[in-house]
Design a protein around this motif. Structure first.
Motif, PDB file in Angstrom:
ATOM      1  N   GLU A  57       4.525   9.866  18.803  1.00 12.75           N
ATOM      2  CA  GLU A  57       3.074   9.535  18.580  1.00 12.75           C
ATOM      3  C   GLU A  57       2.268  10.722  17.924  1.00 12.75           C
ATOM      4  OE1 GLU A  57       2.022   5.732  21.459  1.00 12.75           O
ATOM      5  OE2 GLU A  57       1.529   7.699  22.125  1.00 12.75           O
ATOM      6  N   GLY A  58       1.503  10.572  17.128  1.00  7.69           N
ATOM      7  CA  GLY A  58       0.461  11.737  16.762  1.00  7.69           C
ATOM      8  C   GLY A  58       0.071  11.266  15.316  1.00  7.69           C
ATOM      9  N   THR A  59      -0.759  12.509  14.642  1.00  5.92           N
ATOM     10  CA  THR A  59      -0.997  12.345  13.351  1.00  5.92           C
ATOM     11  C   THR A  59       0.043  13.055  12.441  1.00  5.92           C
ATOM     12  OG1 THR A  59      -3.451  12.345  14.059  1.00  5.92           O
ATOM     13  CG2 THR A  59      -3.059  13.091  11.870  1.00  5.92           C
ATOM     14  N   TYR A  60       0.097  12.233  11.364  1.00  6.44           N
ATOM     15  CA  TYR A  60       1.256  12.802  10.351  1.00  6.44           C
ATOM     16  C   TYR A  60       0.562  13.312   9.168  1.00  6.44           C
ATOM     17  CZ  TYR A  60       5.004  11.862  13.658  1.00  6.44           C
ATOM     18  OH  TYR A  60       5.820  11.702  14.707  1.00  6.44           O
TER      19      TYR A  60
ATOM     20  N   LYS B 136       3.010  17.251  11.858  1.00  9.55           N
ATOM     21  CA  LYS B 136       2.532  16.533  12.990  1.00  9.55           C
ATOM     22  C   LYS B 136       1.776  17.080  13.699  1.00  9.55           C
ATOM     23  CE  LYS B 136       4.710  14.207  16.858  1.00  9.55           C
ATOM     24  NZ  LYS B 136       4.052  14.611  18.022  1.00  9.55           N
ATOM     25  N   ASP B 137       0.530  16.514  14.046  1.00 12.66           N
ATOM     26  CA  ASP B 137      -0.593  16.999  14.703  1.00 12.66           C
ATOM     27  C   ASP B 137      -0.935  18.694  14.143  1.00 12.66           C
ATOM     28  OD1 ASP B 137      -0.608  14.654  16.223  1.00 12.66           O
ATOM     29  OD2 ASP B 137       0.785  15.505  17.789  1.00 12.66           O
ATOM     30  N   ASN B 138      -0.848  18.938  13.065  1.00 12.74           N
ATOM     31  CA  ASN B 138      -1.069  20.132  12.246  1.00 12.74           C
ATOM     32  C   ASN B 138      -0.267  21.146  12.478  1.00 12.74           C
ATOM     33  OD1 ASN B 138      -3.553  19.102  11.030  1.00 12.74           O
ATOM     34  ND2 ASN B 138      -4.593  19.358  12.935  1.00 12.74           N
ATOM     35  N   GLY B 139       1.291  20.714  13.056  1.00 14.82           N
ATOM     36  CA  GLY B 139       2.189  21.512  13.338  1.00 14.82           C
ATOM     37  C   GLY B 139       3.398  21.322  12.588  1.00 14.82           C
ATOM     38  N   GLU B 140       4.503  21.931  12.580  1.00 14.99           N
ATOM     39  CA  GLU B 140       5.698  21.599  12.106  1.00 14.99           C
ATOM     40  C   GLU B 140       6.231  20.291  12.658  1.00 14.99           C
ATOM     41  OE1 GLU B 140       8.496  24.671  12.078  1.00 14.99           O
ATOM     42  OE2 GLU B 140       7.259  25.984  10.775  1.00 14.99           O
TER      43      GLU B 140
ATOM     44  N   ALA C 140      -3.102  14.277   2.958  1.00 14.80           N
ATOM     45  CA  ALA C 140      -3.583  12.845   3.657  1.00 14.80           C
ATOM     46  C   ALA C 140      -2.937  12.683   5.190  1.00 14.80           C
ATOM     47  CB  ALA C 140      -3.391  11.644   2.621  1.00 14.80           C
ATOM     48  N   SER C 141      -3.636  12.149   5.771  1.00 12.05           N
ATOM     49  CA  SER C 141      -3.197  11.880   7.149  1.00 12.05           C
ATOM     50  C   SER C 141      -3.093  10.545   7.569  1.00 12.05           C
ATOM     51  CB  SER C 141      -3.983  12.741   8.171  1.00 12.05           C
ATOM     52  OG  SER C 141      -3.880  14.146   7.861  1.00 12.05           O
ATOM     53  N   ALA C 142      -2.320  10.241   8.428  1.00  6.70           N
ATOM     54  CA  ALA C 142      -2.381   8.685   9.088  1.00  6.70           C
ATOM     55  C   ALA C 142      -1.769   9.063  10.754  1.00  6.70           C
ATOM     56  CB  ALA C 142      -1.406   7.962   8.362  1.00  6.70           C
ATOM     57  N   MET C 143      -2.195   7.945  11.307  1.00  9.22           N
ATOM     58  CA  MET C 143      -1.688   8.196  12.663  1.00  9.22           C
ATOM     59  C   MET C 143      -0.635   7.074  13.118  1.00  9.22           C
ATOM     60  SD  MET C 143      -4.936   8.364  15.260  1.00  9.22           S
ATOM     61  CE  MET C 143      -3.933   8.323  16.922  1.00  9.22           C
TER      62      MET C 143
ATOM     63  N   GLN D 265      -1.364   6.885   0.085  1.00  8.07           N
ATOM     64  CA  GLN D 265      -1.675   7.585   1.092  1.00  8.07           C
ATOM     65  C   GLN D 265      -0.854   7.111   2.230  1.00  8.07           C
ATOM     66  OE1 GLN D 265      -5.746   8.367   2.174  1.00  8.07           O
ATOM     67  NE2 GLN D 265      -6.171   9.514   0.292  1.00  8.07           N
ATOM     68  N   PRO D 266      -0.474   7.886   3.173  1.00  5.22           N
ATOM     69  CA  PRO D 266       0.408   7.292   4.225  1.00  5.22           C
ATOM     70  C   PRO D 266      -0.954   6.408   5.051  1.00  5.22           C
ATOM     71  CG  PRO D 266      -0.369   9.562   4.882  1.00  5.22           C
ATOM     72  CD  PRO D 266      -0.431   9.358   3.334  1.00  5.22           C
ATOM     73  N   GLU D 267      -0.594   5.374   5.729  1.00  5.58           N
ATOM     74  CA  GLU D 267      -1.420   4.433   6.475  1.00  5.58           C
ATOM     75  C   GLU D 267      -0.973   4.422   7.895  1.00  5.58           C
ATOM     76  OE1 GLU D 267      -0.976   0.561   4.505  1.00  5.58           O
ATOM     77  OE2 GLU D 267      -2.076   1.065   2.639  1.00  5.58           O
ATOM     78  N   TYR D 268      -2.115   3.955   8.655  1.00  5.43           N
ATOM     79  CA  TYR D 268      -1.964   3.831   9.991  1.00  5.43           C
ATOM     80  C   TYR D 268      -1.029   2.978  10.427  1.00  5.43           C
ATOM     81  CZ  TYR D 268      -3.200   2.556  14.779  1.00  5.43           C
ATOM     82  OH  TYR D 268      -3.120   2.351  16.247  1.00  5.43           O
ATOM     83  N   MET D 269      -0.092   3.522  11.385  1.00  4.21           N
ATOM     84  CA  MET D 269       1.134   2.577  11.513  1.00  4.21           C
ATOM     85  C   MET D 269       1.168   2.268  13.049  1.00  4.21           C
ATOM     86  SD  MET D 269       4.323   3.372   8.948  1.00  4.21           S
ATOM     87  CE  MET D 269       4.895   2.022   9.586  1.00  4.21           C
ATOM     88  N   VAL D 270       1.501   0.956  13.589  1.00  8.02           N
ATOM     89  CA  VAL D 270       1.968   0.781  14.840  1.00  8.02           C
ATOM     90  C   VAL D 270       3.371   0.165  14.950  1.00  8.02           C
ATOM     91  CG1 VAL D 270       1.310  -1.010  16.966  1.00  8.02           C
ATOM     92  CG2 VAL D 270      -0.752   0.121  15.297  1.00  8.02           C
ATOM     93  N   VAL D 271       4.079   1.167  15.591  1.00 10.40           N
ATOM     94  CA  VAL D 271       5.509   0.572  15.087  1.00 10.40           C
ATOM     95  C   VAL D 271       6.066   0.426  16.913  1.00 10.40           C
ATOM     96  CG1 VAL D 271       7.777   1.529  14.615  1.00 10.40           C
ATOM     97  CG2 VAL D 271       5.647   2.010  13.469  1.00 10.40           C
TER      98      VAL D 271
END
Length: 1184
Positions: free
Chosen positions: A607-610, A579-583, A623-626, A547-553
């Motif tokens: 920034e957001g939830t992917y 991205k944020d439940n949109g395209e 699966a989602s990650a921020m 799954q994608p993991e939370y990332m701080v970049v």
């Protein structure tokens, strides 16, 4: 047997099957193939609402649509009598429909008001519509009235009545001014449900002459307005008594109400309690409007329970409580409370809930086979309890022809033993004072063989562990019985893991891969049987493994989200990223790969939830990650200096944006424009939560300050500098540091220090006062003042004596603090004498200890570093002449008097001397001292050679050790044989004198490997061992015997002869097989058959076993043991000798015919010998 019926819609067909004792079937299927030739009574499909308000400007459209087979005809009644459509030219009925279109152009709509009812009939029955009440919408004008001005005192309550004309439907009321602007409303001024405008108390600002009530009529979209109302609010305290008396004389113009502060009282509804009725399913609106000063607040609660929060809302500033979708539980007492600072008032509204008739179970269409029984049920409820009336084909059931198969019991009609042609439409009418319900339900008597409506060979796909539904929609009368089979073999019963639903659908609760396959459903009744095949494929689920993991970049860096998926290989997956439940943004920085999403050069907008979504045609997983984008914080702003003092100031600032990474600290820097312009220095640090710093300052500086913020990413840009802050000069606060006194020559002392910075000078004219004196000597301090220097040289000092030194800072404003004295030494000189009383104690052949007397301190003439011992090997004691080796040196630091000399060679002569060492150099050496080391074990022999190797002897040669380390006493030799597996044999040992260098070893074994161990000896023991290996040679006779057999001529010839013989045998076998016919052995079978031997059938092409009557000995050299090996016999005769001329040895496939043993045939698992016929290969092996 009676059964329920239900028709289910599948592939355009509606088929619902209920199984049970009684029958409650629904619609006839809509599939044209099923409908073809299938009769159906009429069914109303669309009709106008019961209460139909029409717009008089438009034509009247009254809907009535129905279906049936044959298609029904339509007729109408109006106000209970037949409405002849054809006689009225303004009325048109649509073709194939009962819908009426009434043209009212040039006519008054009132002429067509009334109650209409539609009838649809065919040869199988009659259906009727609801009573449709047609009324014209009305928007009457406001009656003319003369309104006089209303005068009221400040603070009293007021009601402005609207009283709109009655319209159909009722109008919507609102208050506006002459400019068509809505009048503002609040807790003090609000509009009631009846349209009146209520003032809890009036203010002077309420004076105006354009209070206008408007009524909007929805159907006609017209707006009517009332005459404007004028309100004048008077402040009686501002009017003199005369005017007040005049106004009081005309008190009919005033609202008689107190004007001062007062507790609340209710303006609507009046009294302490009231009653209100609501209908079930409708909307309940409860209203409480109170007056008082100050303006009261209104609250609500239910005395006998909680308010229904999910259906409840407050309006009109809490004055109206609205409850939607009213239920019986909403009945009860509702209390509204009005409260201000002077008290409160209460009003209780008792709510009664009534109900127009509503369905519990409406009658449903029945499809019955002849002789079956069915029930029509019309279950309703309401308050008061509804009355139920039944009709048949639109005629009250009591007025219809009697039918012995029909029985009516209140809300139920029971039909028994129905006959072909008894189809009809039944109507149920349930009514009470608040309304009515009308339902049509037909009874259709049919006799039809089964039909399977589900398309054949449907393929159903389902994911493992999910339920699977396999359709078998069928139609027939009587209702077909559904039976399921799997793979055309296994009958499926209604139990785990299978469930067979009433509509014929087969459900597999938890589908597994073993459930995949072909399924057959069979529909049967007494008129026939039909079957259909469908297929089930159970697929593996789609799962996201990584799954994608939370990332701080950090900003402008790269972010990579992984999304690795496992799916069924037969399904085509589609990966989508959101991205944020949109395209995803349409940006080339976003790169989508098969199992990852890469975002290059991320920005804050990224920034957001992917979410990665893996879709197949059957399932999906996600699966989602921020993503959090961080960067250095923005620089602080608005730097301000406060609390300014001589030596301190307070700095404040406003932090910048942290960019998702909390500020860890603030770094305060300063620039001194007076001493070091353009250079910024760190001054102090503060925690990331602080925005102020107390700064300690130095005198005589021109300060500017700036602040940097620090987070996990790094430092922000510096803030803009603060304004300049100057401090006044003062005497130095500190003296120079790192003060040292060290001589560089034997007669001087160099005093050094670290100069003060410009900021530390505290003022102009900075100088350094240098003080010194000899330690432990009664003399005054000597001093010298210097500027712009970091050292001072004192000359003419004694050699290496201690001095006390100190350095003080001074400037034009005074001296610095009293400095502390530091001890230093004048310069050193080389030592003047050498160590004495040198002694050497030899410990062993490689180690010795040396001892000496230390040099006097006064003779060292400097700081003692240690003692240096130099030693070297003169020669070995074997040698008469000296062979001096390289000198070795050891330094023993400190004031040592002994040391160890390691690494010496045994049996040698050594020489050494010792010097004292100080910081200036080395003193003179002590006299040379000689010593000898004792013997030790020798080194390894220089070589070991093996020569003259023979069958049982060899010669060894060796050389003496390079290092004897003493007098050699001899050599030791050990040796032992070593076999091919590296195992060692017994050890032999021999001793040799020191002067021998060779030996011959005899009596050794031929062709044997030996290992030799050899070392030298002194009186101290044996030295290291060296090893060698050698092999004795073979005997000549054995050499001649061991010849390679494959290279011999006779062996090669023998092998060729054998190969030729095999080839001949194979050719004979082939010829006999093609020739066919009986073999001579067959004649022996007739005379000497073994009764236990069962010969094969002739048509098998094989033969049984035979015995040889002429020669009862076994076939030599051709018996094959059970282990597959060939035993060697005494005779090597040819196989042809035992085959009666070679004509009968093979059957038609080239194998031998049995064994000529005369013994009973044995199975291969009995005994050691095989019962199979010997093969040509085994025959060949018998010759070897």
């Amino acid at each position: 047997m009676d059964r329920k019926r239900k028709w289910v819609l599948s592939s355009g067909a509606l088929l619902v099957i209920f199984l049970g004792r009684m029958t409650t079937a629904l619609e006839v299927p809509l599939d044209p193939k099923v409908l073809e030739g299938l009769p159906q009574p009429p069914t109303i499909t669309h009709q106008s609402p019961k209460d139909f308000i029409i717009d008089p400007r438009e034509n009247i459209l009254i809907y009535c649509e129905a279906k049936g087979k044959p298609h029904p005809s339509f007729s109408w009644t109006r106000n209970g009598t037949h409405f002849d459509v054809e006689k009225d030219s303004k009325v048109l009925m649509k073709p194939s429909s009962g819908t009426l279109v009434i043209d009212i152009s040039g006519e008054k709509a009132e002429a067509y008001e009334g109650i209409y009812q539609c009838t649809a009939r065919n040869e199988h029955g009659t259906a009727v519509s609801n009573n449709i009440f047609i009324r014209q919408s009305r928007s009457p004008l406001w009656s003319k009235e003369r309104k006089e001005a209303i005068m009221v005192q400040v603070g009293v309550s007021l009601v402005l009545q609207c009283r709109p004309p009655a319209g159909l439907p009722p109008p919507i009321i609102f208050w506006m001014d002459n400019n068509f602007q809505r009048l503002p409303q609040n807790t003090r001024v609000s509009q009631a449900l009846n349209g009146d405008l209520y003032f809890s108390n009036v203010l002077l600002d309420d004076t105006r002459n354009d209070y206008i009530c408007y009524a909007r009529f929805p159907h006609t979209q017209t707006i009517q307005q009332k005459q404007p109302i004028t309100v004048k609010v008077l402040d009686m305290d501002a009017i003199n008594e005369t005017v007040a008396a005049l106004y009081n004389y005309t008190n009919n113009l005033f609202v008689d109400s107190p004007s001062g502060e007062r507790r609340p009282s209710f303006m609507a509804p009046l009294g302490r309690s009231s009653t209100q009725m609501a209908l079930r399913g409708g909307v309940l609106e409860l209203e409480c409007i109170a007056e008082g000063l100050p303006t009261p607040e209104v609250s609500w609660y239910k005395e006998s329970g909680d308010l229904p929060s999910s259906r409840m809302s407050f309006h009109n500033f809490q004055k109206t409580l609205k409850i939607a979708d009213v239920m019986e539980a909403d009945a009860g007492d509702y209390r509204c409370t009005a409260k201000n600072s002077l008290g409160s008032a209460h009003h209780t509204i008792k709510v009664n809930v009534k109900a127009a008739p509503f369905w519990i179970s409406a009658p449903r269409n029945l499809i019955l086979a002849p002789k079956e029984t069915g029930i029509l049920t019309c279950r309703v409820s309401g308050d008061p309890k509804p009355q139920i009336a039944w009709s048949v084909n639109g005629v009250p059931i009591e007025n219809s022809p009697k039918d012995t198969s029909r029985k009516v019991e209140d809300d139920t009609v029971i039909l028994s033993d129905v006959q072909t042609g008894s189809s009809a439409v039944y109507q149920c009418n349930a009514s009470n004072e608040f309304g009515y319900l009308l339902a049509n339900a037909f009874v259709n008597v049919l006799a039809e063989a089964p039909r399977v409506l589900t398309p054949p060979n449907n393929v159903y796909q389902v994911i493992t562990n999910n339920p699977a539904f396999l359709d078998c929609a069928s139609f027939g009368s009587p209702i077909p019985t559904i039976t399921w089979f799997k793979d055309s073999q296994t009958s499926i019963l209604n139990r785990d893991p299978y469930v067979i639903h009433n509509n014929g659908t087969l459900e597999i609760n938890v589908a597994q891969s073993l459930n995949s396959g072909k399924y057959t459903c069979i529909a049967s009744n007494n008129l026939g049987t039909r079957e259909n095949h469908v297929y089930l494929e159970v697929k593996e689920p789609t799962r996201i493994l990584a799954q994608p993991e939370y990332m701080v970049v950090q900003r402008n860096r790269k972010a990579v989200f992984e999304c690795k998926v496992k799916h069924d290989p037969t399904l085509i997956p589609t990966m989508n990223w959101l991205k944020d439940n949109g395209e995803l943004p349409d940006d080339e920085r976003f790169l989508v790969d098969t199992d990852s999403l890469t975002i290059n050069e991320v920005t804050e907008e990224d920034e957001g939830t992917y979410t990665c979504v893996m879709n197949t045609t059957l399932d999906q997983d996600s699966a989602s990650a921020m993503l959090t984008v961080v960067e250095e914080p923005d620089p602080p702003t608005d730097l301000e200096l406060t609390d300014q003092r001589e030596r301190s100031v307070q700095l404040t600032w406003i932090p910048g944006d942290e960019h998702n990474s909390p500020t860890q600290k603030f770094l305060v820097q300063y620039e001194d424009l007076l001493h070091q312009a353009g250079v910024w220095h760190n001054l102090t640090e503060e925690e990331g939560t602080k925005t102020t710093a107390h700064l300690d300052l130095s005198p005589y500086a021109y300060y500017s300050f700036r602040v940097l913020a620090v987070n996990h990413v790094g430092f922000s840009q510096p803030s803009q500098p603060s304004r300049q802050y100057r401090t006044n000069p003062a005497a130095p606060d500190v003296n120079p540091t790192d003060v040292h006194g060290v001589g560089t020559e034997h007669n001087n002392l160099v005093i050094s220090w670290k100069e003060l910075t410009g900021l530390q000078s505290n003022g102009p004219g900075l100088q350094y006062k240098v003080n010194w004196r000899q330690k432990d000597v009664e003399e005054d301090w000597l001093s010298e003042t210097v500027a712009n220097a970091s050292k001072y040289v004192v000359s003419g000092t004694p050699t290496f004596v201690p001095y006390e030194v100190k350095v003080q800072a001074v400037n034009d404003y005074g001296n610095g603090p009293a400095p502390e004295a530091v001890v230093g030494y004048s310069g050193e000189d080389v030592p003047m004498s050498a160590p004495e009383s040198v002694q050497v104690l030899v410990q062993n052949g490689t180690l010795a200890e040396v001892h000496w007397e230390p040099v006097l301190t006064s003779m060292v003439r400097g700081r003692l570093q240690g003692y240096k011992v130099s030693y070297w090997r003169e020669r070995s004691l074997h040698q008469a002449e000296a062979q001096q080796e390289e000198q070795q040196v050891l330094l023993f630091s400190g004031n040592r008097t002994d040391g160890r000399l390691p690494g010496l060679k045994p049996y040698s002569l050594y020489t050494l001397n010792i010097r004292v060492v100080n910081g200036k150099g080395e003193g003179p050496p002590s006299p040379n001292h000689n010593f000898e080391t004792p013997e030790g074990v020798p080194g390894p022999p220089s070589f070991l050679r093996i020569k003259n190797t023979d069958m049982d002897s060899l010669t060894l040669e060796w050389g003496p050790p390079q290092d004897n380390n003493g007098r050699l006493t001899g050599y030791t030799l050990k040796y032992q044989p070593v076999n091919s597996s590296n195992e060692l044999g017994p050890v032999e040992e021999m001793m040799f004198p020191a002067n021998e260098t060779t030996v011959i070893l005899a009596d050794l074994k031929y062709s044997t490997r030996y290992k030799f161990y050899f070392n030298a000896k002194t009186i101290k023991g044996s030295g290291p061992t060296i090893t060698e290996e050698a092999v004795t040679i073979m005997d000549e006779a054995m050499k001649s015997d061991q010849v390679d057999l494959a290279t011999q001529g006779w062996f090669i010839g023998l092998m060729c002869a054998i190969a030729l013989l095999i080839l001949v045998l194979l050719i004979i076998c082939f010829i006999k097989r093609n020739k066919g016919g009986k073999y001579p052995v067959k004649e022996k079978e007739d005379a000497h058959q073994d009764p236990e031997i069962q010969p094969m059938k002739d048509d098998d092409g094989t033969f049984g076993e035979y015995s040889d009557t002429e020669d009862h000995k076994p076939l030599k050299g051709s018996r094959t043991p059970s282990n597959g090996t060939v035993k060697r016999d005494d005779s090597d005769d040819s196989l042809v000798d035992y085959g009666e001329g070679g004509d009968g040895q093979f059957n038609e496939d080239g194998s031998f015919i049995g064994q000529y043993s005369g013994k009973k045939e044995k199975d291969t698992h009995e005994g050691n010998e095989s019962s199979e016929a010997p093969s040509p290969v085994n025959a060949m092996n018998s010759f070897v």
